[in-house]
Design a protein around this motif. Structure first.
Motif, PDB file in Angstrom:
ATOM      1  N   GLY A   1      34.691  34.629   3.100  1.00  0.00           N
ATOM      2  CA  GLY A   1      33.387  34.046   2.844  1.00  0.00           C
ATOM      3  C   GLY A   1      32.337  34.342   3.891  1.00  0.00           C
ATOM      4  N   ILE A   2      32.449  35.493   4.543  1.00  0.00           N
ATOM      5  CA  ILE A   2      31.459  35.836   5.574  1.00  0.00           C
ATOM      6  C   ILE A   2      30.821  37.207   5.319  1.00  0.00           C
ATOM      7  CG2 ILE A   2      32.401  34.400   7.434  1.00  0.00           C
ATOM      8  CD1 ILE A   2      33.984  36.816   8.408  1.00  0.00           C
ATOM      9  N   ALA A   3      30.888  37.668   4.062  1.00  0.00           N
ATOM     10  CA  ALA A   3      30.366  39.000   3.736  1.00  0.00           C
ATOM     11  C   ALA A   3      28.869  39.110   4.006  1.00  0.00           C
ATOM     12  CB  ALA A   3      30.671  39.337   2.275  1.00  0.00           C
ATOM     13  N   ASP A   4      28.137  37.980   3.867  1.00  0.00           N
ATOM     14  CA  ASP A   4      26.691  38.023   4.060  1.00  0.00           C
ATOM     15  C   ASP A   4      26.290  37.925   5.529  1.00  0.00           C
ATOM     16  OD1 ASP A   4      27.663  35.430   4.217  1.00  0.00           O
ATOM     17  OD2 ASP A   4      25.795  34.532   3.490  1.00  0.00           O
ATOM     18  N   LEU A   5      27.288  37.850   6.431  1.00  0.00           N
ATOM     19  CA  LEU A   5      27.005  37.723   7.868  1.00  0.00           C
ATOM     20  C   LEU A   5      27.262  39.010   8.642  1.00  0.00           C
ATOM     21  CD1 LEU A   5      28.783  34.292   8.572  1.00  0.00           C
ATOM     22  CD2 LEU A   5      26.389  34.680   7.940  1.00  0.00           C
ATOM     23  N   MET A   6      27.701  40.061   7.969  1.00  0.00           N
ATOM     24  CA  MET A   6      28.233  41.245   8.647  1.00  0.00           C
ATOM     25  C   MET A   6      27.262  41.863   9.663  1.00  0.00           C
ATOM     26  SD  MET A   6      31.337  41.848   7.516  1.00  0.00           S
ATOM     27  CE  MET A   6      31.892  43.490   7.088  1.00  0.00           C
ATOM     28  N   GLY A   7      25.969  41.829   9.375  1.00  0.00           N
ATOM     29  CA  GLY A   7      25.004  42.466  10.266  1.00  0.00           C
ATOM     30  C   GLY A   7      24.433  41.543  11.334  1.00  0.00           C
ATOM     31  N   LYS A   8      24.806  40.275  11.275  1.00  0.00           N
ATOM     32  CA  LYS A   8      24.281  39.313  12.247  1.00  0.00           C
ATOM     33  C   LYS A   8      25.045  39.404  13.565  1.00  0.00           C
ATOM     34  CE  LYS A   8      22.578  35.865   8.948  1.00  0.00           C
ATOM     35  NZ  LYS A   8      21.167  35.939   9.372  1.00  0.00           N
ATOM     36  N   ARG A   9      24.380  38.993  14.643  1.00  0.00           N
ATOM     37  CA  ARG A   9      25.058  38.908  15.929  1.00  0.00           C
ATOM     38  C   ARG A   9      25.600  37.493  16.119  1.00  0.00           C
ATOM     39  NH1 ARG A   9      24.587  43.694  18.162  1.00  0.00           N
ATOM     40  NH2 ARG A   9      22.742  44.937  17.686  1.00  0.00           N
ATOM     41  N   ILE A  10      26.573  37.359  16.984  1.00  0.00           N
ATOM     42  CA  ILE A  10      27.320  36.113  17.115  1.00  0.00           C
ATOM     43  C   ILE A  10      26.438  34.892  17.418  1.00  0.00           C
ATOM     44  CG2 ILE A  10      29.191  34.967  18.360  1.00  0.00           C
ATOM     45  CD1 ILE A  10      29.967  37.280  16.383  1.00  0.00           C
ATOM     46  N   PRO A  11      25.437  34.986  18.314  1.00  0.00           N
ATOM     47  CA  PRO A  11      24.614  33.802  18.586  1.00  0.00           C
ATOM     48  C   PRO A  11      23.807  33.325  17.378  1.00  0.00           C
ATOM     49  CG  PRO A  11      24.392  35.420  20.352  1.00  0.00           C
ATOM     50  CD  PRO A  11      25.094  36.099  19.226  1.00  0.00           C
ATOM     51  N   GLU A  12      23.717  34.144  16.338  1.00  0.00           N
ATOM     52  CA  GLU A  12      22.907  33.797  15.168  1.00  0.00           C
ATOM     53  C   GLU A  12      23.670  33.016  14.117  1.00  0.00           C
ATOM     54  OE1 GLU A  12      20.027  37.778  15.297  1.00  0.00           O
ATOM     55  OE2 GLU A  12      21.737  37.722  13.931  1.00  0.00           O
ATOM     56  N   ILE A  13      24.971  32.790  14.311  1.00  0.00           N
ATOM     57  CA  ILE A  13      25.775  32.104  13.298  1.00  0.00           C
ATOM     58  C   ILE A  13      26.386  30.827  13.883  1.00  0.00           C
ATOM     59  CG2 ILE A  13      26.244  34.262  12.077  1.00  0.00           C
ATOM     60  CD1 ILE A  13      29.009  34.305  13.281  1.00  0.00           C
ATOM     61  N   SER A  14      26.829  29.930  13.007  1.00  0.00           N
ATOM     62  CA  SER A  14      27.346  28.626  13.436  1.00  0.00           C
ATOM     63  C   SER A  14      28.747  28.744  14.031  1.00  0.00           C
ATOM     64  CB  SER A  14      27.388  27.678  12.245  1.00  0.00           C
ATOM     65  OG  SER A  14      28.408  28.078  11.331  1.00  0.00           O
ATOM     66  N   GLY A  15      29.197  27.655  14.663  1.00  0.00           N
ATOM     67  CA  GLY A  15      30.534  27.641  15.243  1.00  0.00           C
ATOM     68  C   GLY A  15      31.625  27.842  14.205  1.00  0.00           C
ATOM     69  N   GLY A  16      31.467  27.204  13.053  1.00  0.00           N
ATOM     70  CA  GLY A  16      32.454  27.382  11.990  1.00  0.00           C
ATOM     71  C   GLY A  16      32.502  28.813  11.491  1.00  0.00           C
ATOM     72  N   GLN A  17      31.330  29.426  11.367  1.00  0.00           N
ATOM     73  CA  GLN A  17      31.278  30.829  10.951  1.00  0.00           C
ATOM     74  C   GLN A  17      31.878  31.735  12.015  1.00  0.00           C
ATOM     75  OE1 GLN A  17      27.027  30.901  10.315  1.00  0.00           O
ATOM     76  NE2 GLN A  17      27.233  30.779   8.074  1.00  0.00           N
ATOM     77  N   GLN A  18      31.618  31.416  13.281  1.00  0.00           N
ATOM     78  CA  GLN A  18      32.208  32.211  14.365  1.00  0.00           C
ATOM     79  C   GLN A  18      33.730  32.166  14.315  1.00  0.00           C
ATOM     80  OE1 GLN A  18      30.536  31.788  18.364  1.00  0.00           O
ATOM     81  NE2 GLN A  18      28.617  31.055  17.490  1.00  0.00           N
ATOM     82  N   GLN A  19      34.289  30.993  14.031  1.00  0.00           N
ATOM     83  CA  GLN A  19      35.749  30.909  13.979  1.00  0.00           C
ATOM     84  C   GLN A  19      36.298  31.673  12.784  1.00  0.00           C
ATOM     85  OE1 GLN A  19      38.001  30.958  15.940  1.00  0.00           O
ATOM     86  NE2 GLN A  19      38.546  28.852  16.495  1.00  0.00           N
ATOM     87  N   ARG A  20      35.554  31.719  11.690  1.00  0.00           N
ATOM     88  CA  ARG A  20      35.965  32.553  10.549  1.00  0.00           C
ATOM     89  C   ARG A  20      35.981  34.033  10.947  1.00  0.00           C
ATOM     90  NH1 ARG A  20      35.628  30.954   4.997  1.00  0.00           N
ATOM     91  NH2 ARG A  20      35.627  28.682   4.848  1.00  0.00           N
ATOM     92  N   VAL A  21      34.980  34.443  11.711  1.00  0.00           N
ATOM     93  CA  VAL A  21      34.955  35.819  12.208  1.00  0.00           C
ATOM     94  C   VAL A  21      36.169  36.077  13.101  1.00  0.00           C
ATOM     95  CG1 VAL A  21      33.670  37.495  13.603  1.00  0.00           C
ATOM     96  CG2 VAL A  21      32.438  35.948  12.064  1.00  0.00           C
ATOM     97  N   ALA A  22      36.496  35.096  13.949  1.00  0.00           N
ATOM     98  CA  ALA A  22      37.656  35.237  14.837  1.00  0.00           C
ATOM     99  C   ALA A  22      38.948  35.359  14.039  1.00  0.00           C
ATOM    100  CB  ALA A  22      37.729  34.056  15.789  1.00  0.00           C
ATOM    101  N   VAL A  23      39.059  34.582  12.959  1.00  0.00           N
ATOM    102  CA  VAL A  23      40.247  34.684  12.089  1.00  0.00           C
ATOM    103  C   VAL A  23      40.296  36.052  11.427  1.00  0.00           C
ATOM    104  CG1 VAL A  23      41.358  33.771  10.014  1.00  0.00           C
ATOM    105  CG2 VAL A  23      40.408  32.194  11.705  1.00  0.00           C
ATOM    106  N   ALA A  24      39.140  36.529  10.967  1.00  0.00           N
ATOM    107  CA  ALA A  24      39.084  37.862  10.352  1.00  0.00           C
ATOM    108  C   ALA A  24      39.536  38.933  11.336  1.00  0.00           C
ATOM    109  CB  ALA A  24      37.663  38.151   9.861  1.00  0.00           C
ATOM    110  N   ARG A  25      39.050  38.841  12.582  1.00  0.00           N
ATOM    111  CA  ARG A  25      39.452  39.803  13.614  1.00  0.00           C
ATOM    112  C   ARG A  25      40.958  39.736  13.869  1.00  0.00           C
ATOM    113  NH1 ARG A  25      37.310  38.273  19.332  1.00  0.00           N
ATOM    114  NH2 ARG A  25      38.795  36.624  18.854  1.00  0.00           N
TER     115      ARG A  25
END
Length: 249
Positions: free
Chosen positions: A129-153
């Motif tokens: 559920g983070i396909a629309d965030l791909m071009g954003k930088r980390i400070p631009e997204i919420s903590g919950g979204q950041q953890q989703r990115v971390a799980v994806a990584r």
């Protein structure tokens, strides 16, 4: 999958502190296991040894028959990249990189082809559920979204074992539930093997099995057999017992 035998860790030279006392632990392929216990019980020490961040004083750790603590530094680095995925409390994302660049970092370090990285990132981003965030930088997204990115990584290179260290520690209740549902989904649908250290009974209730550690020893374990609500209540009761909570008033 994971076999730990008589694992011991002692810190200090003149004044010695035994952080782990001959731990025996088996995690089966596809299990979702939580580790809980009081502060200073040895949870983080155990996770650091499994992650090859620290070295045991004695005992063995084998992941699919491989013992990383018998390897040289180059082999350990490769083992970490190939076999393990990591999810941390503080996300540990690179703020100057985009979401997509953070996600593909393990593949970049392995020299994977750009087309393969882009395809893998797109696939897992859609699932999480983070396909629309791909071009954003980390400070631009919420903590919950950041953890989703971390799980994806952590999942993008399909590791044999995912190690999660307090993955909901910096999240609000809704984001915590979202991340835990995500980990449970990956466990159930992809058969991902996950070992998670947590102090949070709610996060722990998403696991299949909880192992309790106290004063460097594994003291008890419980399994989720009757659903999440009953498991949550069981975790609360067991924590009170392990931490020796008494009615003093």
């Amino acid at each position: 999958m994971l076999q730990v035998k008589k694992l011991k860790k002692i810190y200090g030279d003149t004044v010695k502190y035994e952080a782990l006392k001959e731990i025996d632990l088996t995690v089966a392929d596809g299990e979702f296991v939580g580790i809980m216990g009081p502060s200073g019980s040895g949870k983080s020490t155990l996770l650091n040894l499994l992650a090859t961040i620290d070295h045991p004083t004695s005992g063995t750790i084998e992941l699919n028959g491989k013992n990383p603590h018998t390897m040289d530094q180059e082999q350990i680095a490769r083992f970490r990249r190939k076999e393990l995925g990591f999810v941390f409390q503080n996300f540990n994302l690179m703020p100057t990189l985009t979401v997509e660049e953070n996600m593909v970092l393990p593949l970049t370090l392995d020299g994977e082809k750009v087309a393969v990285m882009q395809r893998s990132a797109k696939e897992i981003a859609q699932r999480l559920g983070i396909a629309d965030l791909m071009g954003k930088r980390i400070p631009e997204i919420s903590g919950g979204q950041q953890q989703r990115v971390a799980v994806a990584r952590a999942m993008i290179h399909r590791p044999n074992l995912v190690l999660a260290d307090e993955p909901t520690g910096n999240l609000d209740t809704k984001s915590s539930k979202d991340v835990m549902r995500l980990l449970r989904q990956l466990n159930q649908e992809d058969q991902a093997t996950i070992l998670m250290v947590t102090h949070d009974p709610l996060a722990a209730s998403y696991c299949q099995r909880i192992i309790f550690i106290k004063d460097g020893s594994l003291v008890h374990e419980i399994r989720n057999t009757n659903g999440q609500k009953e498991f949550y209540d069981q975790i609360i009761d067991e924590l009170a017992h392990v931490e020796e909570v008494e009615n003093e008033f």
